[in-house]
Design a protein around this motif. Sequence first.
Motif, short mmCIF file in Angstrom:
data_model
loop_
_atom_site.label_atom_id
_atom_site.label_comp_id
_atom_site.label_asym_id
_atom_site.label_seq_id
_atom_site.Cartn_x
_atom_site.Cartn_y
_atom_site.Cartn_z
N GLY A 1 -32.27 30.95 10.40
CA GLY A 1 -33.02 30.61 9.19
C GLY A 1 -33.64 29.22 9.28
N THR A 2 -32.89 28.28 9.82
CA THR A 2 -33.39 26.91 9.98
C THR A 2 -34.56 26.89 10.96
OG1 THR A 2 -31.24 25.97 9.49
CG2 THR A 2 -32.78 24.57 10.68
N ASP A 3 -34.41 27.63 12.08
CA ASP A 3 -35.50 27.69 13.05
C ASP A 3 -36.77 28.28 12.43
OD1 ASP A 3 -33.84 26.63 14.97
OD2 ASP A 3 -33.45 28.54 15.98
N THR A 4 -36.60 29.34 11.67
CA THR A 4 -37.75 29.99 11.03
C THR A 4 -38.39 29.05 10.02
OG1 THR A 4 -36.76 32.17 11.33
CG2 THR A 4 -38.47 31.99 9.65
N GLU A 5 -37.59 28.37 9.24
CA GLU A 5 -38.12 27.43 8.26
C GLU A 5 -38.89 26.30 8.95
OE1 GLU A 5 -36.69 24.68 4.48
OE2 GLU A 5 -35.19 25.61 5.75
N ASP A 6 -38.35 25.79 10.04
CA ASP A 6 -39.03 24.73 10.79
C ASP A 6 -40.37 25.22 11.33
OD1 ASP A 6 -36.93 23.00 10.29
OD2 ASP A 6 -36.04 23.21 12.30
N GLN A 7 -40.40 26.45 11.84
CA GLN A 7 -41.64 27.00 12.37
C GLN A 7 -42.68 27.17 11.26
OE1 GLN A 7 -40.31 30.60 14.22
NE2 GLN A 7 -39.54 29.56 16.05
N GLU A 8 -42.25 27.63 10.10
CA GLU A 8 -43.17 27.80 8.97
C GLU A 8 -43.71 26.45 8.50
OE1 GLU A 8 -41.14 30.07 5.97
OE2 GLU A 8 -41.12 31.88 7.21
N LEU A 9 -42.85 25.46 8.44
CA LEU A 9 -43.27 24.13 8.02
C LEU A 9 -44.28 23.55 9.03
CD1 LEU A 9 -43.00 21.80 6.03
CD2 LEU A 9 -41.05 21.00 7.34
N ASP A 10 -44.00 23.76 10.31
CA ASP A 10 -44.94 23.29 11.34
C ASP A 10 -46.29 23.99 11.20
OD1 ASP A 10 -43.05 21.58 12.40
OD2 ASP A 10 -42.52 22.90 14.08
N ALA A 11 -46.29 25.29 10.92
CA ALA A 11 -47.54 26.05 10.76
C ALA A 11 -48.33 25.55 9.55
CB ALA A 11 -47.25 27.54 10.65
N VAL A 12 -47.63 25.27 8.45
CA VAL A 12 -48.30 24.75 7.25
C VAL A 12 -48.90 23.38 7.54
CG1 VAL A 12 -47.85 23.87 4.92
CG2 VAL A 12 -46.95 26.09 5.60
N ASN A 13 -48.15 22.54 8.23
CA ASN A 13 -48.67 21.21 8.58
C ASN A 13 -49.87 21.31 9.51
OD1 ASN A 13 -46.94 19.67 7.00
ND2 ASN A 13 -45.38 19.55 8.59
N ALA A 14 -49.83 22.24 10.46
CA ALA A 14 -50.96 22.43 11.37
C ALA A 14 -52.20 22.90 10.61
CB ALA A 14 -50.59 23.42 12.47
N ALA A 15 -52.01 23.77 9.64
CA ALA A 15 -53.15 24.24 8.83
C ALA A 15 -53.74 23.08 8.03
CB ALA A 15 -52.71 25.37 7.90
N ARG A 16 -52.88 22.24 7.48
CA ARG A 16 -53.34 21.07 6.72
C ARG A 16 -54.08 20.10 7.64
NH1 ARG A 16 -51.57 16.26 6.49
NH2 ARG A 16 -49.55 16.75 7.39
N GLU A 17 -53.54 19.87 8.82
CA GLU A 17 -54.18 18.97 9.78
C GLU A 17 -55.53 19.53 10.24
OE1 GLU A 17 -53.21 16.00 10.65
OE2 GLU A 17 -51.06 15.90 10.32
N THR A 18 -55.62 20.85 10.41
CA THR A 18 -56.88 21.47 10.81
C THR A 18 -57.94 21.27 9.74
OG1 THR A 18 -55.72 23.11 12.17
CG2 THR A 18 -57.96 23.66 11.49
N ALA B 1 -51.68 15.29 16.70
CA ALA B 1 -50.68 16.08 15.97
C ALA B 1 -50.87 17.57 16.24
CB ALA B 1 -50.77 15.80 14.47
N LEU B 2 -52.12 18.01 16.28
CA LEU B 2 -52.39 19.43 16.57
C LEU B 2 -52.02 19.78 18.01
CD1 LEU B 2 -55.75 19.91 14.65
CD2 LEU B 2 -53.53 20.94 14.10
N ALA B 3 -52.26 18.88 18.94
CA ALA B 3 -51.86 19.12 20.33
C ALA B 3 -50.35 19.23 20.44
CB ALA B 3 -52.40 18.01 21.23
#
Length: 117
Positions: A55-72, A25-27
Motif C-alpha cells: 500500500g505504501t509503495d502504491t501510494e508513493d507511486q501515485e504521489l510521484d505520478a501526480v507530482n509529475a503531472a503538475r511539473e509537466t 524533476a521530470l527526469a
Amino acid sequence: MSLTPTQLKHLEARLLEERTRVVGALAHYNRATRDTPQQQSGDLSAFHVHMADQGTDTEDQELDAVNAARETAELAEIDAALERLYKRPEQYGRCERTGKPIPFQRLDLVPWARTCD
C-alpha cells in the motif's frame, strides 16, 4: 509601469532556472519509474512481508505520478512564458484579464504568471 530591461533579463534568468529545475524533476521521475517496486525498495523477494508495504509503495507511486503531472503542466506554462518573452515581449508581464502590468514582485516569484492574482 512596464518592466525595465534589467528586470526582463532577471525574469528570463528566473524562467530558465525554473525550467531547468522542472526538467530535472521530470527526469528523476522517469528514471525512478523504470525500476520495479522491488528494485526501488531494495526488497529481495517479489513478495512483500506485509500488505501495508504494498500500500505504501502504491501510494508513493501515485504521489510521484501526480507530482509529475503538475511539473509537466508547470513546464508548459514556463515554455509559454518564454515564448511570450521572446516573441511577444509586449504581452509578457501583462495580466491576461485586465491588461495591466503584473507586479515585478509577483513575476519574480512566479515568472510564468499570466494574471495579477
